[in-house]
Design a protein around this motif. Structure first.
Motif, short mmCIF file in Angstrom:
data_model
loop_
_atom_site.label_atom_id
_atom_site.label_comp_id
_atom_site.label_asym_id
_atom_site.label_seq_id
_atom_site.Cartn_x
_atom_site.Cartn_y
_atom_site.Cartn_z
N LYS A 70 1.45 -1.46 -8.29
CA LYS A 70 1.80 -2.23 -7.10
C LYS A 70 0.64 -3.16 -6.77
CE LYS A 70 5.62 0.10 -6.02
NZ LYS A 70 6.93 -0.48 -5.79
N GLU A 74 1.93 -8.56 -4.25
CA GLU A 74 3.35 -8.23 -3.99
C GLU A 74 3.55 -7.66 -2.59
OE1 GLU A 74 4.54 -5.51 -7.15
OE2 GLU A 74 3.25 -6.68 -8.49
N PHE A 75 2.46 -7.45 -1.88
CA PHE A 75 2.58 -6.83 -0.56
C PHE A 75 2.94 -7.89 0.46
CE2 PHE A 75 1.25 -4.73 3.35
CZ PHE A 75 1.75 -3.46 3.16
N ASP A 76 3.99 -7.65 1.20
CA ASP A 76 4.50 -8.63 2.16
C ASP A 76 3.89 -8.37 3.55
OD1 ASP A 76 5.89 -10.33 3.76
OD2 ASP A 76 7.89 -9.61 3.20
N GLN A 80 5.00 -6.25 7.00
CA GLN A 80 4.07 -5.25 7.56
C GLN A 80 3.01 -5.99 8.39
OE1 GLN A 80 2.47 -2.89 9.17
NE2 GLN A 80 3.51 -1.54 7.71
N GLY A 110 6.99 5.21 4.14
CA GLY A 110 7.64 3.94 3.81
C GLY A 110 6.97 2.69 4.35
N VAL A 111 5.84 2.86 5.06
CA VAL A 111 5.23 1.67 5.68
C VAL A 111 4.27 0.93 4.74
CG1 VAL A 111 5.53 2.48 8.06
CG2 VAL A 111 3.42 3.04 6.81
N GLY A 112 4.04 1.49 3.53
CA GLY A 112 3.24 0.75 2.55
C GLY A 112 1.86 1.32 2.27
N LYS A 113 1.60 2.57 2.69
CA LYS A 113 0.28 3.16 2.51
C LYS A 113 -0.07 3.32 1.02
CE LYS A 113 1.39 6.96 4.65
NZ LYS A 113 2.84 6.68 4.88
N THR A 114 0.85 3.89 0.27
CA THR A 114 0.57 4.11 -1.15
C THR A 114 0.44 2.78 -1.88
OG1 THR A 114 1.72 6.24 -1.09
CG2 THR A 114 1.41 5.26 -3.25
N HIS A 115 1.30 1.85 -1.52
CA HIS A 115 1.23 0.51 -2.13
C HIS A 115 -0.18 -0.08 -1.94
CE1 HIS A 115 3.49 -3.46 -3.05
NE2 HIS A 115 2.20 -3.71 -3.14
N TYR A 238 9.70 0.21 4.74
CA TYR A 238 10.13 -0.83 3.80
C TYR A 238 11.29 -0.31 2.95
CZ TYR A 238 9.44 -4.93 0.80
OH TYR A 238 9.59 -6.11 0.12
N ARG A 239 11.28 0.97 2.69
CA ARG A 239 12.38 1.57 1.91
C ARG A 239 13.70 1.41 2.66
NH1 ARG A 239 8.82 6.14 1.40
NH2 ARG A 239 7.69 6.05 -0.56
P1 ADP Z 1 4.23 5.01 2.05
O1 ADP Z 1 3.21 5.41 1.04
O2 ADP Z 1 3.64 4.50 3.32
O3 ADP Z 1 5.25 6.07 2.30
P2 ADP Z 1 4.94 3.07 0.03
O4 ADP Z 1 3.66 2.33 -0.09
O5 ADP Z 1 5.28 4.01 -1.05
O6 ADP Z 1 5.05 3.78 1.46
O7 ADP Z 1 6.11 2.01 0.18
C1 ADP Z 1 7.48 2.33 -0.12
C2 ADP Z 1 8.07 1.26 -1.03
O8 ADP Z 1 8.15 0.04 -0.30
C3 ADP Z 1 7.22 0.96 -2.24
O9 ADP Z 1 8.08 0.60 -3.29
C4 ADP Z 1 6.36 -0.22 -1.82
O10 ADP Z 1 6.00 -1.04 -2.92
C5 ADP Z 1 7.30 -0.95 -0.88
N1 ADP Z 1 6.62 -1.62 0.24
C6 ADP Z 1 6.19 -1.04 1.38
N2 ADP Z 1 5.67 -1.93 2.22
C7 ADP Z 1 5.75 -3.12 1.58
C8 ADP Z 1 5.38 -4.46 1.96
N3 ADP Z 1 4.83 -4.74 3.16
N4 ADP Z 1 5.61 -5.44 1.04
C9 ADP Z 1 6.18 -5.16 -0.14
N5 ADP Z 1 6.55 -3.93 -0.53
C10 ADP Z 1 6.35 -2.92 0.31
#
Ligand code: ADP
Ligand code: MG
Length: 246
Positions: A70, A74-76, A80, A110-115, A238-239
């Motif tokens: 990731k 690609e992060f929007d 967020q 789903g808020v993008g922490k792992t990303h 985001y999911r």
């Molecule tokens: P978390 O770890 O907070 O539960 P993730 O980072 O796994 O969430 O994000 C869930 C999915 O949504 C992943 O596929 C991630 O790439 C995507 N995603 C989350 N936030 C964004 C963002 N702001 N822009 C693009 N993709 C995002």
């Protein structure tokens, strides 16, 4: 055998494999650009250096065991909005690594922490750093096995060879007493010595719950947050957004 092959063989014998491989291409380029002897010597050296660096980065990327690729690009940040591009970009000089500071992303699923943790890992590797990425579950499993085999110290030392240890999903599952103690050893050794990136869905006040006993949770949390950049990430999942789009 052509003289190209003989000479590139000599470079390979000397372990300058990349010069050996691209000798004829380097010579063509030099002839095309009418470079001086000194410039040609530099071209050869640069070829070997940059290709070795490439290989090192590729190996480091493999060893990091990232769950996916990731990228930050690609992060929007329009979706967020509780964290800004500027905040993340300011981390990319990697002073936090040199200062042994930690990064903590706190927020709901789903808020993008792992990303973000993966994106920072990729950038760090591209800047020459070593990263190890693991979910807390996997990490605990590894250190518990090491402890059972009387190898905990070596395991921790090998983890600490990385510049960043990423611990994903801290707090999602409870941890038993022994695991917690083993984990404490790791955190204690990493403290002020290596950087960690941690993602969690738990606010610090609730960390005691999943660590079972506050008397170990408190020193763990204390060491993690002492020198750290903490980002509370809010907003929608985001999911969920992706789901409702369809
Ligand atoms: P978390 O770890 O907070 O539960 P993730 O980072 O796994 O969430 O994000 C869930 C999915 O949504 C992943 O596929 C991630 O790439 C995507 N995603 C989350 N936030 C964004 C963002 N702001 N822009 C693009 N993709 C995002
Ligand atoms: Mg996650």
């Amino acid at each position: 055998m052509s003289s190209y092959e003989i000479i590139s063989g000599k470079f390979k014998d000397l372990k300058f494999n990349y010069i050996g491989e691209s000798l004829s291409e380097l010579i063509n380029r030099a002839e095309g650009n009418e470079v001086s002897y000194l410039e040609f010597a530099e071209m050869m050296a640069n070829e070997e250096i940059s290709q070795r660096e490439n290989r090192r980065q590729k190996n480091n990327l493999k060893r990091a065991l990232l769950p996916s690729m990731k990228r930050l690009e690609e992060f929007d940040f329009k979706f967020q909005t509780t964290i800004t591009k500027k905040q993340i970009s300011s981390l990319l000089d990697f002073r936090f690594i040199d200062n042994r500071e930690n990064i903590v992303f706190i927020g709901a699923p789903g808020v993008g922490k792992t990303h973000l943790a993966i994106s920072l890992s990729i950038k760090a590797i591209e800047s020459g750093y070593k990263v190890y990425f693991s979910t807390i579950q996997n990490l605990i499993e590894e250190i518990d096995i090491a402890e059972a085999q009387n190898n905990l110290k070596q395991k921790i030392n090998s983890l600490l060879k990385n510049d960043i240890i990423v611990i994903d999903e801290l707090g999602y599952l409870p941890m038993n007493k022994k695991s917690m103690y083993n984990f404490f050893q790791l955190i204690n050794e990493a403290y002020e010595h290596r950087s960690m990136i941690i993602t969690t869905n738990k606010d610090f006040s609730n960390w005691g719950e999943f660590f079972h006993e506050d008397n170990v949770a408190v020193p763990i949390v204390d060491r993690i947050i002492h020198h750290s950049h903490i980002y509370m990430i809010g907003g929608e999942s985001y999911r969920l957004k992706e789901k409702t789009k369809k």
